[in-house]
Structures are given as structure tokens and as C-alpha cells.
Write an enzyme that holds these catalytic residues in place. Structure first.
Site, short mmCIF file in Angstrom:
data_model
loop_
_atom_site.label_atom_id
_atom_site.label_comp_id
_atom_site.label_asym_id
_atom_site.label_seq_id
_atom_site.Cartn_x
_atom_site.Cartn_y
_atom_site.Cartn_z
N SER B 8 35.23 66.91 19.27
CA SER B 8 36.50 67.13 18.57
C SER B 8 37.21 65.80 18.34
O SER B 8 36.94 64.82 19.03
CB SER B 8 37.40 68.05 19.40
OG SER B 8 38.70 68.07 18.84
N HIS B 9 38.13 65.79 17.38
CA HIS B 9 38.97 64.62 17.15
C HIS B 9 39.93 64.41 18.31
O HIS B 9 40.46 63.32 18.51
CB HIS B 9 39.79 64.78 15.87
CG HIS B 9 39.02 64.50 14.62
ND1 HIS B 9 37.92 65.20 14.26
CD2 HIS B 9 39.20 63.55 13.67
CE1 HIS B 9 37.45 64.71 13.12
NE2 HIS B 9 38.21 63.71 12.74
N SER B 10 40.20 65.49 19.03
CA SER B 10 41.18 65.43 20.11
C SER B 10 40.50 65.53 21.48
O SER B 10 39.69 66.42 21.71
CB SER B 10 42.17 66.58 19.92
OG SER B 10 42.70 66.98 21.16
N ASP B 66 34.24 69.79 15.31
CA ASP B 66 35.38 70.37 14.59
C ASP B 66 35.31 70.09 13.08
O ASP B 66 35.06 71.02 12.32
CB ASP B 66 36.75 70.07 15.23
CG ASP B 66 37.11 68.60 15.41
OD1 ASP B 66 36.35 67.74 14.95
OD2 ASP B 66 38.18 68.33 16.00
#
Lengths: 194, 126
Positions: B8-10, B66
Site C-alpha cells: 500500500s501507499h500507506s 492498492d
């Protein structure tokens, strides 16, 4: 290119903020800064090695989609410049050509989707034409920059169907694409260096 | 067991999905790769590669992503590793990871784990 990305960091980030996740300028500056550190002691290496290393560094350091996309472009260019210590204009055009192909493949994108390809493909075509018309190296790349700038203007007129901006779709009309813009800046650096 | 990688980017989102798999499938090898190396928002080639390495076995690995650079960076890692039993899946990461980890823990093979994860893409929630 490194200086240019540092200078345009805020502008590119503002463009990205308008239609996507607002990190393009920051990411590009971080990526090119990492490239600067990596290739600092590369004086004697061939162009292929320098480009491939720059590409791998961008993949590692950018963090956004520009990483795999510009990274692929530099790595593909590095492959055709393998072992070479000089780059002529036809090598350069060939590098842009393999970069376009690599980016299309990696991003599963085509022209007209409001991406960097909308600047890259017209600039490639313009440079190929200028080359066959027998213009000087500097003129050829200037024609490429001109076509890329027109491509950036074109991205304002269309809705994004690829990338993060596709989430806002029609509402992206009126805004220029950050990736198309950063490509144009980078090509302009090359034109000014000649 | 088939390994699961969450990209994920996060950092928090990737870790949160990993935590969610523990509720039903504690014991399944799951690794998270979220955010950039400096803790920011984005994806990291090195983190994804380490995560795949951490859960890789002959049984294979499924990688759930994602969007955007997560897809492209994971693709590059998988291509560079050169194994044909590491699969990138196009499915929701939370629902897909829960389905995949449960399937893996039950001893399913790579193909079955993949299909379980992919079913989360079309399965109605109610």
C-alpha cells in the site's frame, strides 16, 4: 535535470495537487537528488551504466508512479547505450523511442489518456521528423520541446483515464498533466545544454 | 504455506490489513510493505522486495496492491526476482488478504489461494 527538478518541485506538486495526490514534484526532486548522489563518482563509466543506474535509483527513491515509469525509461535507454561513451542525436531519439515503449508497457497506457505519453509521443514524432529533415541537433531537440509543450496544453483539454487523476475523471479537464509537464522540463534541459 | 504480501501507499494501511489477517488466519505468512523508505506516502521497491523475500517459499506468494505505483513497483520486483510462483493479484486488498490468508492457512495451493483472493473482487457484501 537534477537542478531543474529541484527548482520545479513546488510547481509540479501544485499541478499534481489539483488532480491527484500532490506528490509529483516532491517525488521527482527526491528521485533526482538520489541519482545525483549515486552517480557522483561515475566519471569513467559508460553512458549505458550511468543511465541504468539512474533508472534503478529512480525506481527505488521516487515512491510514486513516476518512479517505475521514469525508471523504466532510463533503464531501457541504458540498455541501448551499453558500452557507449558518446551519444549522438540518433541515439538520443532512439532512447526516447524505447522510453515511450517501456512506459506504455509498464503503465499499460496509450496516447490520449492525460499522461506523460501525451507529451512524449508528439515530441518523439517531431524529433524523428526534424531528424529526417536534416536539422541540427539543437533544432531537433527544440522541435521536440515545442511538440511536448503543445502536448502539455492538449492534456488540459481531456479527462484523465489513467493514473490517480482518473479518479476525478471529467473534473480533471482544465488542468495540465504533471507527468507530461515534468517530461517537457527534462527535455528542455537537454535542449538548453546543446 | 502460500505467502501473502500487502502493498500500500500507506504504512498504516498495509499494517492494518496485515493485522486483519491475524484475526482469522494467525500463522499464515503475511508481510506488509507500506509507504516510502522515509516513512512517507508512496511505495518502495526495497520494502516490497524484502516483504516478498520474508514470506517466499516453494509454495509461492500472492501480492496484493492498492493502486498506481504499488502495481508498477510490485510488477518490477516480481519480474526482477524471476520466479513464476509469485503472482500479482487484482483484487481489494483487505477482503482479498483475509480470503487469501485463510485459504493459505488451510493448506490450499497457490492456484486456490489466488482464486479465493480474486473472488473478493466480485463477491457481493450483502
Amino acid at each position: 535535470m537534477i537542478r531543474c527538478m529541484e527548482q520545479e518541485k513546488e510547481f509540479l506538486t501544485d499541478l499534481d495537487n489539483a488532480i491527484a495526490d500532490g506528490d509529483h514534484g516532491i517525488n521527482m526532486a527526491r528521485g533526482f537528488c538520489a541519482v545525483e548522489q549515486k552517480i557522483a563518482d561515475f566519471g569513467s563509466k559508460d553512458i549505458g551504466t550511468v543511465l541504468k543506474t539512474a533508472g534503478m535509483t529512480l525506481v527505488s527513491a521516487v515512491g510514486g508512479s513516476a518512479g517505475p515509469l521514469y525508471g523504466t525509461a532510463f533503464m531501457k535507454s541504458g540498455m541501448i547505450m551499453n558500452g557507449k561513451n558518446e551519444m549522438n542525436i540518433s541515439d538520443f531519439i532512439e532512447c526516447i523511442k524505447v522510453s515511450v515503449e517501456g512506459i506504455m508497457q509498464r503503465g499499460k497506457a496509450v496516447r490520449g489518456e492525460k499522461t506523460m505519453l501525451d507529451a512524449m509521443i508528439p515530441s518523439l514524432e517531431a524529433m524523428e521528423k526534424a531528424f529526417s529533415d536534416g536539422l541540427s541537433d539543437k533544432e531537433i531537440i527544440e522541435h521536440g520541446v515545442e511538440a511536448a509543450k503543445n502536448g502539455v496544453e492538449f492534456t488540459k483539454t481531456i479527462a484523465a483515464t489513467k493514473g490517480r487523476a482518473s479518479y476525478i475523471g471529467e473534473r480533471s479537464i482544465g488542468h495540465q498533466d504533471p507527468g507530461a509537464t515534468s517530461y517537457t522540463f527534462l527535455l528542455d534541459v537537454v535542449a538548453n545544454a546543446l | 504455506m502460500v505467502g501473502i504480501v500487502i502493498v500500500s501507499h500507506s504504512r498504516l494501511l498495509a499494517q492494518g490489513v496485515l493485522d486483519a489477517t491475524k484475526i482469522m488466519a494467525d500463522g499464515c505468512p503475511v508481510a506488509a510493505a507500506g509507504g516510502t523508505d522515509d516513512g512517507g506516502y508512496g511505495t518502495s521497491y526495497e520494502q516490497i522486495r524484502s516483504a516478498v523475500d520474508a514470506v517466499y517459499s516453494a509454495d509461492g506468494v500472492v501480492v496484493l496492491v492498492d493502486m498506481g505505483s504499488a502495481v508498477m513497483t510490485a510488477e518490477m520486483v516480481i519480474e526482477d526476482m524471476g520466479y513464476d510462483n509469485i503472482l500479482l493479484l487484482d483484487c481489494p486488498i483487505a477482503e482479498g488478504a483475509v480470503a487469501a490468508s485463510l485459504s493459505s492457512l488451510c493448506g490450499d495451493d497457490l492456484e486456490t489461494v489466488k482464486n479465493q483472493a480474486l473472488s473478493s473482487k466480485t463477491e457481493a457484501k450483502w
